[in-house]
Design a protein around this motif. Sequence first.
Motif, short mmCIF file in Angstrom:
data_model
loop_
_atom_site.label_atom_id
_atom_site.label_comp_id
_atom_site.label_asym_id
_atom_site.label_seq_id
_atom_site.Cartn_x
_atom_site.Cartn_y
_atom_site.Cartn_z
N THR A 45 0.83 -1.21 0.00
CA THR A 45 0.00 0.00 0.00
C THR A 45 0.86 1.26 0.00
O THR A 45 0.61 2.20 -0.76
CB THR A 45 -0.93 0.00 1.22
OG1 THR A 45 -1.67 -1.21 1.23
CG2 THR A 45 -1.87 1.18 1.19
N LEU A 46 1.89 1.27 0.83
CA LEU A 46 2.80 2.41 0.88
C LEU A 46 3.55 2.58 -0.43
O LEU A 46 3.76 3.71 -0.90
CB LEU A 46 3.77 2.23 2.05
CG LEU A 46 4.57 3.44 2.48
CD1 LEU A 46 3.64 4.58 2.88
CD2 LEU A 46 5.48 3.09 3.63
N LEU A 47 3.93 1.48 -1.06
CA LEU A 47 4.63 1.53 -2.35
C LEU A 47 3.74 2.13 -3.44
O LEU A 47 4.19 2.93 -4.25
CB LEU A 47 5.10 0.14 -2.75
CG LEU A 47 5.90 0.03 -4.04
CD1 LEU A 47 7.20 0.80 -3.94
CD2 LEU A 47 6.18 -1.42 -4.36
N ILE A 48 2.47 1.77 -3.43
CA ILE A 48 1.54 2.33 -4.42
C ILE A 48 1.36 3.82 -4.21
O ILE A 48 1.36 4.62 -5.16
CB ILE A 48 0.19 1.58 -4.37
CG1 ILE A 48 0.37 0.16 -4.88
CG2 ILE A 48 -0.88 2.31 -5.17
CD1 ILE A 48 -0.83 -0.73 -4.67
N ILE A 49 1.23 4.24 -2.96
CA ILE A 49 1.07 5.67 -2.65
C ILE A 49 2.30 6.45 -3.08
O ILE A 49 2.21 7.52 -3.70
CB ILE A 49 0.75 5.86 -1.16
CG1 ILE A 49 -0.63 5.30 -0.83
CG2 ILE A 49 0.85 7.33 -0.76
CD1 ILE A 49 -0.93 5.22 0.65
N VAL A 50 3.49 5.94 -2.76
CA VAL A 50 4.73 6.61 -3.13
C VAL A 50 4.89 6.65 -4.65
O VAL A 50 5.32 7.66 -5.21
CB VAL A 50 5.94 5.93 -2.46
CG1 VAL A 50 7.25 6.41 -3.03
CG2 VAL A 50 5.91 6.16 -0.96
N SER A 51 4.50 5.59 -5.34
CA SER A 51 4.60 5.54 -6.80
C SER A 51 3.72 6.61 -7.45
O SER A 51 4.17 7.33 -8.34
CB SER A 51 4.19 4.17 -7.31
OG SER A 51 5.01 3.18 -6.78
N VAL A 52 2.49 6.71 -6.99
CA VAL A 52 1.58 7.72 -7.55
C VAL A 52 2.09 9.13 -7.23
O VAL A 52 2.07 10.02 -8.10
CB VAL A 52 0.14 7.50 -7.02
CG1 VAL A 52 -0.77 8.66 -7.38
CG2 VAL A 52 -0.41 6.20 -7.54
#
Length: 77
Positions: A7-14
């Motif tokens: 979840t944190l990786l997706i947020i950072v990616s966006v």
Amino acid sequence: MYTFLITLLIIVSVALIVVVLLQSGKSAGLSGAISGGAEQLFGKQKARGLDLILHRVTIVLSVLFFVLTIAVAYFVK
């Protein structure tokens, strides 16, 4: 832990995509491509204001992205 990291990786990616798209281009068109290197080397290309903030945020987000990617790969294994 794995779900939290994904979840944190997706947020950072966006966030990284948004910050990169918000940055202004360094050169404009073909004339910038021809003389861009000399201007960057000899000219006054200090980032100011919003460009400086976006540049620093991009660095932080990219480092965080790579750390999270390595952490996710470690937990998958």
